[in-house]
Enzyme design. Structure first.
Site, PDB file in Angstrom:
ATOM      1  N   ARG A 248       0.844  -1.194   0.000  1.00 16.46           N
ATOM      2  CA  ARG A 248       0.000   0.000   0.000  1.00 16.46           C
ATOM      3  C   ARG A 248       0.889   1.257   0.000  1.00 16.46           C
ATOM      4  O   ARG A 248       2.025   1.210   0.483  1.00 16.46           O
ATOM      5  CB  ARG A 248      -0.921   0.004   1.214  1.00 16.46           C
ATOM      6  CG  ARG A 248      -1.922  -1.147   1.227  1.00 16.46           C
ATOM      7  CD  ARG A 248      -2.792  -1.108   2.487  1.00 16.46           C
ATOM      8  NE  ARG A 248      -3.797  -2.178   2.465  1.00 16.46           N
ATOM      9  CZ  ARG A 248      -3.605  -3.402   2.947  1.00 16.46           C
ATOM     10  NH1 ARG A 248      -2.423  -3.705   3.487  1.00 16.46           N
ATOM     11  NH2 ARG A 248      -4.563  -4.309   2.884  1.00 16.46           N
ATOM     12  N   LYS A 275      -2.910  -2.397   7.754  1.00 15.44           N
ATOM     13  CA  LYS A 275      -4.338  -2.114   7.825  1.00 15.44           C
ATOM     14  C   LYS A 275      -5.066  -3.134   8.698  1.00 15.44           C
ATOM     15  O   LYS A 275      -5.950  -2.788   9.484  1.00 15.44           O
ATOM     16  CB  LYS A 275      -4.932  -2.108   6.420  1.00 15.44           C
ATOM     17  CG  LYS A 275      -6.415  -1.777   6.360  1.00 15.44           C
ATOM     18  CD  LYS A 275      -6.899  -1.738   4.933  1.00 15.44           C
ATOM     19  CE  LYS A 275      -8.395  -1.406   4.874  1.00 15.44           C
ATOM     20  NZ  LYS A 275      -8.889  -1.381   3.473  1.00 15.44           N
ATOM     21  N   HIS A 337      -2.631   3.516  -5.097  1.00  6.12           N
ATOM     22  CA  HIS A 337      -3.250   2.298  -4.572  1.00  6.12           C
ATOM     23  C   HIS A 337      -3.695   1.387  -5.713  1.00  6.12           C
ATOM     24  O   HIS A 337      -3.775   0.161  -5.559  1.00  6.12           O
ATOM     25  CB  HIS A 337      -4.435   2.658  -3.674  1.00  6.12           C
ATOM     26  CG  HIS A 337      -4.762   1.597  -2.673  1.00  6.12           C
ATOM     27  ND1 HIS A 337      -5.358   0.408  -3.006  1.00  6.12           N
ATOM     28  CD2 HIS A 337      -4.567   1.545  -1.336  1.00  6.12           C
ATOM     29  CE1 HIS A 337      -5.528  -0.322  -1.922  1.00  6.12           C
ATOM     30  NE2 HIS A 337      -5.054   0.338  -0.891  1.00  6.12           N
ATOM     31  N   ARG A 340      -1.673  -1.805  -6.981  1.00  4.46           N
ATOM     32  CA  ARG A 340      -1.938  -3.135  -6.418  1.00  4.46           C
ATOM     33  C   ARG A 340      -2.993  -3.871  -7.244  1.00  4.46           C
ATOM     34  O   ARG A 340      -2.870  -5.068  -7.515  1.00  4.46           O
ATOM     35  CB  ARG A 340      -2.400  -2.995  -4.968  1.00  4.46           C
ATOM     36  CG  ARG A 340      -1.300  -2.625  -4.010  1.00  4.46           C
ATOM     37  CD  ARG A 340      -1.819  -2.025  -2.707  1.00  4.46           C
ATOM     38  NE  ARG A 340      -2.825  -2.824  -2.055  1.00  4.46           N
ATOM     39  CZ  ARG A 340      -2.588  -3.844  -1.226  1.00  4.46           C
ATOM     40  NH1 ARG A 340      -1.337  -4.229  -1.006  1.00  4.46           N
ATOM     41  NH2 ARG A 340      -3.577  -4.488  -0.636  1.00  4.46           N
ATOM     42  N   HIS A 363      -4.352  -9.154   2.188  1.00  4.03           N
ATOM     43  CA  HIS A 363      -5.786  -9.186   2.460  1.00  4.03           C
ATOM     44  C   HIS A 363      -6.043 -10.268   3.498  1.00  4.03           C
ATOM     45  O   HIS A 363      -5.610 -11.409   3.331  1.00  4.03           O
ATOM     46  CB  HIS A 363      -6.583  -9.467   1.190  1.00  4.03           C
ATOM     47  CG  HIS A 363      -6.599  -8.311   0.246  1.00  4.03           C
ATOM     48  ND1 HIS A 363      -6.937  -8.424  -1.080  1.00  4.03           N
ATOM     49  CD2 HIS A 363      -6.281  -7.002   0.430  1.00  4.03           C
ATOM     50  CE1 HIS A 363      -6.857  -7.241  -1.672  1.00  4.03           C
ATOM     51  NE2 HIS A 363      -6.454  -6.357  -0.772  1.00  4.03           N
ATOM     52  N   TYR A 373      -1.895 -21.534   7.852  1.00  6.24           N
ATOM     53  CA  TYR A 373      -1.203 -22.260   6.774  1.00  6.24           C
ATOM     54  C   TYR A 373      -0.526 -21.273   5.828  1.00  6.24           C
ATOM     55  O   TYR A 373       0.600 -21.481   5.393  1.00  6.24           O
ATOM     56  CB  TYR A 373      -2.203 -23.118   6.003  1.00  6.24           C
ATOM     57  CG  TYR A 373      -1.606 -23.786   4.778  1.00  6.24           C
ATOM     58  CD1 TYR A 373      -0.830 -24.936   4.893  1.00  6.24           C
ATOM     59  CD2 TYR A 373      -1.815 -23.249   3.507  1.00  6.24           C
ATOM     60  CE1 TYR A 373      -0.275 -25.544   3.775  1.00  6.24           C
ATOM     61  CE2 TYR A 373      -1.260 -23.841   2.379  1.00  6.24           C
ATOM     62  CZ  TYR A 373      -0.491 -24.994   2.522  1.00  6.24           C
ATOM     63  OH  TYR A 373       0.046 -25.570   1.409  1.00  6.24           O
TER      64      TYR A 373
END
Length: 397
Positions: A248, A275, A337, A340, A363, A373
């Protein structure tokens, strides 16, 4: 049979003159008018407090400021409290203390208390933006007001200049922040209820806009413009760093040398700057490491990799990349942004695992087991994907 006290009347009270000694006139049921040698006439309620039963007095004020009718009303209120085993004098002290506390709890002061907690749950950049929005738009008119005195019409009026400019997304955020502060005030006992709960309905809802980005086929155009753009060297490296790492804008701008593990070729962004408030590791490709080598002569002796131009001891502004993209001709077409989103689109088109891409973009995975995992297994696979991405960027120029 007990003697019934003669009730006072206004004529008696007015005719009561000062004497060489204080004296009292009784209205019954504990209400007394005390006439002082100075001529002052004070209302006194004499009673036995609950539990102690030791006789005491409480003052109701002076006559004629407090009329006979008002004094009797105060007596009945005190008797009602006594019937509930509540000491009227203690009740009065608590009420006065609460009034003082409420008056001292200004909107700014309560907001500061709320912010001390809030800033531990968001990134540093977001916290700065949050507090600045309050200082710029609400504190000038509301900061010194007691929070109990805030009303919906008042706060809506303060936000009207923003509505006139059409910045409804900013209004939405302010409404959200104000309500968080008011909820904090309710939960901590400063106020009893939140009168601002519905203020956002007084304004238009903001239009939802996705982060502006470009089509994958325009990637070579972007890289060519970036290569010949008349922008500062640090800014050029900053934008390339965002492209190669898919981070970001705020994460790139605030990147520190101490976060780089050169031996293992990993950039670890601490949780407080993310975030989702989760630590994020980014495998560094040879292109990313080359950018760091380019920046070393400029900032290796400083804390931040991409220092601010005017004050090198701090980091560059997160909006620096956006400003540069505008100068490069991408205004309303591409934002920092959106780099991304561009990377995500290309990687998905090339058939990379969507979960792997989401992990690279930091995310949050709501599945706890899969998220664990991801942390343990995805890093090696992400490195392969990031290496392909960096090679793709190099070949697209």
């Amino acid at each position: 049979m007990p003697k019934v006290a003669t009730r006072l009347n206004d004529t008696q009270i007015k005719r009561a003159k000062a004497s060489d000694k204080n004296y009292e006139l009784s209205d019954g049921e504990g209400l007394i008018l005390r006439v002082l040698t100075s001529g002052t006439k004070s209302w006194i309620f004499r009673y036995s407090p609950p539990y102690t039963k030791k006789r005491t007095n409480i003052s109701f004020g002076t006559y004629p400021l407090i009329t006979l009718k008002e004094a009797r009303q105060l007596r009945e209120e005190a008797r009602t409290l006594l019937a509930k085993n509540i000491d009227p004098k203690e009740h009065k002290k608590q009420a006065e203390a609460f009034e003082i506390s409420e008056a001292q709890n200004t909107f700014r002061l309560v907001a500061q208390k709320w912010f001390e907690i809030k800033k531990t749950t968001v990134t540093e950049g977001y916290a700065e933006d949050l507090w600045s929005s309050l200082e710029n738009h609400l504190f000038p008119r509301l900061g010194d007001r007691a929070i109990r005195d805030l009303t919906a019409p008042l706060v809506i009026e303060v936000m009207q200049p923003l509505a006139a400019r059409g910045v409804y997304e900013q209004i939405r955020r302010l409404c959200q922040r104000v309500n968080e502060i008011m909820t904090y005030a309710v939960n901590t006992g400063i106020i009893h209820a939140n009168p601002l709960a519905g203020i956002k309905s007084a304004f238009q809802s903001p239009k939802r806009n996705h982060m502006n980005t470009i089509e994958p086929e325009r990637l070579p155009e972007l890289l060519e413009r970036l290569n010949r753009a008349s922008i500062k060297y640090t800014t050029r490296c900053l934008i390339e760093w965002q492209l190669h790492t898919l981070c970001r804008p705020s994460e790139a701008a605030c990147a520190k040398w101490s976060e780089i593990d050169f031996e293992n070729e990993i950039w670890t962004i601490p949780a407080e700057r993310m975030k989702a408030r989760k630590e994020h590791k980014i495998p560094l490709t040879k292109q990313s490491l080359h950018l760091l080598e380019l920046m070393k002569p400029i900032s290796a002796h400083l804390e931040y990799i991409f220092p601010a131009d005017r004050n090198p001891r701090t980091h560059t502004n997160p909006q620096t990349a956006n400003a540069a993209l505008k100068r490069m001709g991408f205004q309303n077409i591409l934002v920092a942004h959106g780099l991304r989103a561009l990377g995500s689109t290309i990687l998905n088109e090339k058939g990379f695992d969507p979960d792997l891409i989401e992990s690279a973009l930091a995310h949050t995975d709501k599945n706890e087991v899969r998220r664990a995992y991801n942390r343990a297994q995805y890093l090696a696979r992400r490195r392969e994907m990031m290496e392909w991405w960096s090679e793709h960027l190099t070949e697209s120029l």
